[in-house]
Design an enzyme around this catalytic site. Structure first.
Site, PDB file in Angstrom:
ATOM      1  N   ILE A 157       0.841  -1.203   0.000  1.00 39.49           N
ATOM      2  CA  ILE A 157       0.000   0.000   0.000  1.00 39.49           C
ATOM      3  C   ILE A 157       0.880   1.258   0.000  1.00 39.49           C
ATOM      4  O   ILE A 157       1.581   1.546   0.976  1.00 39.49           O
ATOM      5  CB  ILE A 157      -1.003  -0.006   1.177  1.00 39.49           C
ATOM      6  N   GLU A 367      -1.291  -0.687 -10.943  1.00 34.67           N
ATOM      7  CA  GLU A 367      -2.494  -0.233 -11.672  1.00 34.67           C
ATOM      8  C   GLU A 367      -2.892  -1.210 -12.775  1.00 34.67           C
ATOM      9  O   GLU A 367      -3.359  -0.806 -13.831  1.00 34.67           O
ATOM     10  CB  GLU A 367      -2.286   1.168 -12.274  1.00 34.67           C
TER      11      GLU A 367
HETATM   12  C1  LIG Z   1       5.399  -0.420  -5.456  1.00 35.49           C
HETATM   13  C2  LIG Z   1       3.984  -0.885  -5.494  1.00 35.49           C
HETATM   14  C3  LIG Z   1       2.988  -0.054  -4.975  1.00 35.49           C
HETATM   15  C4  LIG Z   1       1.664  -0.465  -4.998  1.00 35.49           C
HETATM   16  N1  LIG Z   1       0.684   0.343  -4.444  1.00 35.49           N
HETATM   17  C5  LIG Z   1      -0.565  -0.152  -4.264  1.00 35.49           C
HETATM   18  C6  LIG Z   1      -1.547   0.577  -3.520  1.00 35.49           C
HETATM   19  O1  LIG Z   1      -1.310   1.720  -3.104  1.00 35.49           O
HETATM   20  N2  LIG Z   1      -2.756   0.007  -3.301  1.00 35.49           N
HETATM   21  C7  LIG Z   1      -3.072  -1.246  -3.750  1.00 35.49           C
HETATM   22  O2  LIG Z   1      -4.175  -1.712  -3.496  1.00 35.49           O
HETATM   23  N3  LIG Z   1      -2.170  -1.961  -4.479  1.00 35.49           N
HETATM   24  C8  LIG Z   1      -0.930  -1.455  -4.726  1.00 35.49           C
HETATM   25  N4  LIG Z   1       0.006  -2.175  -5.451  1.00 35.49           N
HETATM   26  C9  LIG Z   1      -0.373  -3.511  -5.933  1.00 35.49           C
HETATM   27  C10 LIG Z   1      -0.411  -3.636  -7.439  1.00 35.49           C
HETATM   28  O3  LIG Z   1      -1.565  -3.055  -7.953  1.00 35.49           O
HETATM   29  C11 LIG Z   1      -0.276  -5.151  -7.724  1.00 35.49           C
HETATM   30  O4  LIG Z   1       1.081  -5.459  -7.524  1.00 35.49           O
HETATM   31  C12 LIG Z   1      -0.721  -5.543  -9.108  1.00 35.49           C
HETATM   32  O5  LIG Z   1      -2.108  -5.392  -9.247  1.00 35.49           O
HETATM   33  C13 LIG Z   1      -0.349  -7.004  -9.428  1.00 35.49           C
HETATM   34  O6  LIG Z   1      -0.691  -7.875  -8.398  1.00 35.49           O
HETATM   35  P1  LIG Z   1       0.413  -8.887  -7.827  1.00 35.49           P
HETATM   36  O7  LIG Z   1       1.660  -8.112  -7.579  1.00 35.49           O
HETATM   37  O8  LIG Z   1      -0.179  -9.602  -6.670  1.00 35.49           O
HETATM   38  O9  LIG Z   1       0.715  -9.876  -9.007  1.00 35.49           O
HETATM   39  P2  LIG Z   1      -0.180 -11.156  -9.454  1.00 35.49           P
HETATM   40  O10 LIG Z   1      -1.592 -10.748  -9.642  1.00 35.49           O
HETATM   41  O11 LIG Z   1       0.099 -12.299  -8.543  1.00 35.49           O
HETATM   42  O12 LIG Z   1       0.428 -11.458 -10.886  1.00 35.49           O
HETATM   43  C14 LIG Z   1       1.604 -12.236 -11.078  1.00 35.49           C
HETATM   44  C15 LIG Z   1       1.780 -12.438 -12.570  1.00 35.49           C
HETATM   45  O13 LIG Z   1       0.663 -13.182 -13.095  1.00 35.49           O
HETATM   46  C16 LIG Z   1       0.093 -12.445 -14.179  1.00 35.49           C
HETATM   47  N5  LIG Z   1      -1.349 -12.656 -14.198  1.00 35.49           N
HETATM   48  C17 LIG Z   1      -2.226 -12.645 -13.159  1.00 35.49           C
HETATM   49  N6  LIG Z   1      -3.472 -12.842 -13.607  1.00 35.49           N
HETATM   50  C18 LIG Z   1      -3.408 -12.963 -14.949  1.00 35.49           C
HETATM   51  C19 LIG Z   1      -4.356 -13.171 -15.985  1.00 35.49           C
HETATM   52  N7  LIG Z   1      -5.670 -13.263 -15.742  1.00 35.49           N
HETATM   53  N8  LIG Z   1      -3.912 -13.255 -17.271  1.00 35.49           N
HETATM   54  C20 LIG Z   1      -2.589 -13.151 -17.548  1.00 35.49           C
HETATM   55  N9  LIG Z   1      -1.636 -12.953 -16.610  1.00 35.49           N
HETATM   56  C21 LIG Z   1      -2.044 -12.868 -15.325  1.00 35.49           C
HETATM   57  C22 LIG Z   1       0.417 -10.993 -13.879  1.00 35.49           C
HETATM   58  O14 LIG Z   1       0.318 -10.196 -15.048  1.00 35.49           O
HETATM   59  C23 LIG Z   1       1.822 -11.113 -13.344  1.00 35.49           C
HETATM   60  O15 LIG Z   1       2.730 -11.190 -14.417  1.00 35.49           O
HETATM   61  C24 LIG Z   1       1.333  -1.747  -5.516  1.00 35.49           C
HETATM   62  C25 LIG Z   1       2.330  -2.540  -6.061  1.00 35.49           C
HETATM   63  C26 LIG Z   1       3.631  -2.132  -6.058  1.00 35.49           C
HETATM   64  C27 LIG Z   1       4.673  -3.037  -6.638  1.00 35.49           C
END
Ligand SMILES: Cc1cc2nc3c(=O)[nH]c(=O)nc-3n(C[C@H](O)[C@H](O)[C@H](O)COP(=O)(O)OP(=O)(O)OC[C@H]3O[C@@H](n4cnc5c(N)ncnc54)[C@H](O)[C@@H]3O)c2cc1C
Length: 387
Positions: A157, A367
């Site tokens: 977050i 995002e």
């Molecule tokens: C520095 C940083 C700040 C952030 N800030 C916030 C914040 O303020 N608030 C908040 O709520 N979130 C925040 N996030 C979270 C961010 O939005 C998520 O990291 C992002 O949505 C991806 O989720 P995940 O990291 O769990 O990856 P996962 O969803 O686990 O994905 C892992 C891999 O699988 C792939 N994948 C997953 N599903 C599919 C699909 N259906 N089809 C194809 N490929 C797929 C993804 O593209 C990725 O390559 C932040 C993240 C970071 C790194």
């Protein structure tokens, strides 16, 4: 669509760029070196940004913002995006649009203090087990009389450490859908200091030094129903209505940094000499510049078109997904090629290129990852033919 900028838009670009170059660039080296943004520096730059009319300029005029149309707002974002992210986000904050969805009381308590620079918001959806698949969230909100009890963990977050409150999305029940059971989500305002709510330091991150992330823990955190944002079980509806353009904000800030990196590359190619001539005279270098400029323009046009359509009420999810996908991937490409053109010097932290290259990495993940953007675009293509 008119491709030219109005006089007012040109002024927004010039004013914002001058602020970024004169007030933010001089502090980048410190933030990059220490990984920390001093509170006294935040306060000093915030005051200057407020004075310049740039603070919270994303907000409508009736709540104290600049009342910009979407295209003008994106031009402002692009200029801010040139600088270190922690500096521009914290010192020239753009409060989340979702705060506009609050009740009059919630606006008094949360929106206006953010606009006045007295506090910051943060938005918590992601969990260790639920990233792209947000509906899979496990953190819950359970109703108890007029109160709600929150339990679970959010992670990644952004800037929750300095935020005065969090807008938190929780699973508040289940409903039937054509694909089986799915979770109902409710959004809550949670103040720092509320019993049962803890903010812990997050992870060290390769991108955006000084821009922190945190872990939010909820342990029987009791909230009165007045803390609900929007309607019960309609958390995603409120998010979809107010946060759609956030992807365009990401795209625009990427365009600013890509343009900055490209400018460094052009100037270096015209001044660095090897084998008795400017390296820009070698086609191996000059063609890179041509590709970088072309890709940047394509990304910018996609972003501007989506912004323009946003104001016409004709923008689609695919438009915004294409803009975000293209701008974030073009930034990565340009940052990498700009380093290549600089040779070894590109990797040294005397220049902003090594950090633009590092910072670019997160843009393809937050995002909505590039894969999720491609999913949105391809679903729309296939759905049109019954796929
Ligand atoms: C520095 C940083 C700040 C952030 N800030 C916030 C914040 O303020 N608030 C908040 O709520 N979130 C925040 N996030 C979270 C961010 O939005 C998520 O990291 C992002 O949505 C991806 O989720 P995940 O990291 O769990 O990856 P996962 O969803 O686990 O994905 C892992 C891999 O699988 C792939 N994948 C997953 N599903 C599919 C699909 N259906 N089809 C194809 N490929 C797929 C993804 O593209 C990725 O390559 C932040 C993240 C970071 C790194």
């Amino acid at each position: 669509m008119n491709f030219g900028l109005t006089d007012e838009q040109r002024l927004i670009v010039e004013t914002t760029r001058a602020f970024v170059e004169n007030e933010l660039y001089p502090h980048e080296a410190e933030v990059e070196r220490t990984g920390h943004l001093r509170l006294d520096l935040i306060k000093e730059l915030q005051a200057k940004a407020i004075e310049a009319g740039l603070y919270a300029a994303n907000m409508p005029a009736e709540v104290g913002g600049a009342g910009l149309d979407t295209l003008s707002w994106l031009l402002y974002e692009k200029e801010l995006g040139r600088a270190n992210y922690a500096l521009h986000w914290t010192c020239v904050a753009r409060p989340s649009n979702i705060l506009l969805a609050g009740t009059p009381e919630q606006k008094e308590k949360y929106l206006y203090p953010c606009i006045r620079g007295e506090t910051w918001d943060c938005l918590a959806m992601t969990e260790p087990g639920a990233g792209s698949d947000l509906r899979g969230m496990k953190a819950t909100a359970r109703q108890d009389g007029d109160d709600w009890i929150l339990n679970g963990t959010k992670h990644f977050i952004s800037h929750a450490d300095i935020a005065g409150f969090a807008i938190v999305f929780m699973a508040s029940g289940e409903e039937d859908s054509p694909r089986g059971k799915r979770k109902k989500i409710t959004a809550f305002f949670v103040d720092k200091g509320t019993s049962g709510f803890t903010v812990r330091d997050g992870y060290r991150n390769v991108s955006h030094r000084g821009y922190t992330n945190a872990i939010l823990e909820f342990d029987d955190c009791r909230l009165p129903k007045e803390q609900i944002l929007g309607e019960v079980h309609k958390g995603f509806e409120v998010a979809n209505s107010w946060l759609g353009a956030t992807r365009l904000q990401v795209a625009s800030t990427c365009l600013g940094r890509a343009e900055r990196a490209l400018q460094h590359a052009i100037e270096y190619a015209a001044s660095r000499e090897q084998f008795g001539q400017q390296i820009g005279k070698f086609q191996g270098v000059s063609f890179k510049l041509a590709d970088m400029a072309t890709e940047l323009k394509a990304a910018e046009l996609l972003t501007r078109e989506a912004g323009w359509k946003y104001d016409q009420g004709t923008v689609t999810d695919e438009d915004m997904a294409m803009a975000k996908l293209k701008a974030t991937e073009v930034l990565a490409f340009i940052a990498d090629e700009a380093i290549q053109i600089h040779g070894g010097m590109g990797l040294m932290d005397d220049l902003p290129l090594e950090r633009i290259w590092r910072d670019a990495r997160v843009e393809r993940i937050w995002e909505g990852t590039s894969e999720i953007q491609r999913h949105i675009i391809s679903r729309a293509l296939l759905r049109a033919v019954g796929g």
